[in-house]
Design a protein around this motif. Structure first.
Motif, short mmCIF file in Angstrom:
data_model
loop_
_atom_site.label_atom_id
_atom_site.label_comp_id
_atom_site.label_asym_id
_atom_site.label_seq_id
_atom_site.Cartn_x
_atom_site.Cartn_y
_atom_site.Cartn_z
N GLU A 40 0.66 -2.77 4.56
CA GLU A 40 0.24 -1.68 3.70
C GLU A 40 -1.10 -1.98 3.05
O GLU A 40 -1.95 -1.09 2.90
CB GLU A 40 1.29 -1.42 2.61
CG GLU A 40 2.65 -0.99 3.16
CD GLU A 40 3.68 -0.85 2.06
OE1 GLU A 40 3.31 -1.02 0.87
OE2 GLU A 40 4.85 -0.59 2.38
N SER A 41 -1.31 -3.24 2.67
CA SER A 41 -2.57 -3.63 2.05
C SER A 41 -3.72 -3.56 3.04
O SER A 41 -4.85 -3.23 2.67
CB SER A 41 -2.45 -5.05 1.47
OG SER A 41 -1.48 -5.09 0.46
N SER A 44 -4.63 0.21 3.47
CA SER A 44 -5.30 0.77 2.30
C SER A 44 -6.64 0.11 2.01
O SER A 44 -7.40 0.57 1.15
CB SER A 44 -4.39 0.64 1.07
OG SER A 44 -4.13 -0.73 0.79
N ASP A 46 -7.09 -2.93 0.77
CA ASP A 46 -7.03 -3.75 -0.43
C ASP A 46 -6.97 -5.24 -0.14
O ASP A 46 -6.33 -6.00 -0.86
CB ASP A 46 -5.81 -3.36 -1.27
CG ASP A 46 -5.95 -1.98 -1.87
OD1 ASP A 46 -7.09 -1.53 -2.05
OD2 ASP A 46 -4.92 -1.35 -2.15
#
Length: 208
Positions: A40-41, A44, A46
């Motif tokens: 997920e990081s 995104s 991040d």
């Protein structure tokens, strides 16, 4: 939670959710799916690393200087990605870990406890490639800074229990297992051998 910016991109620390695995079943070598938050990081943006295209395939580039990275946040996050086998997440996780281990120095000593759950999750996948990647990371960890090997000794029982599943039966990881145990013994201090032997009775000291 406050945002942190570095050279044109925003880093938003996220909570670290440990994947809790149940007791190993009889089918010890059955691969288990692990879905860490690392993916997920990546999606995104991040994380402080990104893929870059080079002549011979995909490489990586760092978005920030290593001295500006929050290792206490990002090193555990990248360790979550050890369980990945899908491109590009596997590459980003492993390149990120080895890059940070090359630069974080003694700071890693205080981060070791945060890394253990993710190491266990990776080993618990029962995946050969993940196992090899994790063993290489463990070797690099021990060699990355003074006394990291000693910091790992209290966690040997948690980590080494998985080694027994692969040692005698997985030829493609046998050499890596042996080398990792030898590094653990050499850099783990005076009690390292006894801790290894208590979990892996067949292990013979490399210090004789």
């Amino acid at each position: 939670m406050s945002e942190r910016k570095a050279e044109g991109f925003t880093m938003k620390p996220k909570g670290i959710h440990a994947v809790v695995m149940g007791r190993p079943k009889a089918r010890a070598f059955q691969e288990k799916a692990v879905k860490p938050n690392f993916r997920e990081s990546c999606v995104s943006g991040d994380i402080p690393i990104a893929l870059t295209h080079v002549t011979k395939g995909n490489g990586v580039r760092w978005k920030v200087d290593f001295e500006r990275i929050d290792y206490h946040h990002f090193l555990p996050l990248f360790f979550q990605g050890l369980a990945e086998t899908t491109h590009p997440y596997e590459k980003l996780a492993n390149q990120g870990i080895h890059g940070m281990l090359d630069h974080c120095g003694q700071e890693i000593i205080n981060i070791v406890p945060q890394l253990i759950p993710h190491i266990k999750n990776a080993l618990n996948t029962r995946n050969d490639r993940v196992m090899c990647n994790t063993l290489q990371v463990l070797q690099h960890m021990v060699m990355s800074a003074h006394r990291v090997g000693e910091a790992l000794v209290p966690y040997f029982r948690q980590i080494l229990r998985w080694f027994n599943l692969f040692g005698p039966k997985k030829d493609n990881v046998a050499d890596l297992l042996k080398r990792t145990l030898e590094i653990f013994e050499r850099y783990g201090g005076k009690d390292a051998f006894h801790h290894i032997k208590s979990v892996i009775p067949t292990y013979e000291s490399c210090m004789k």
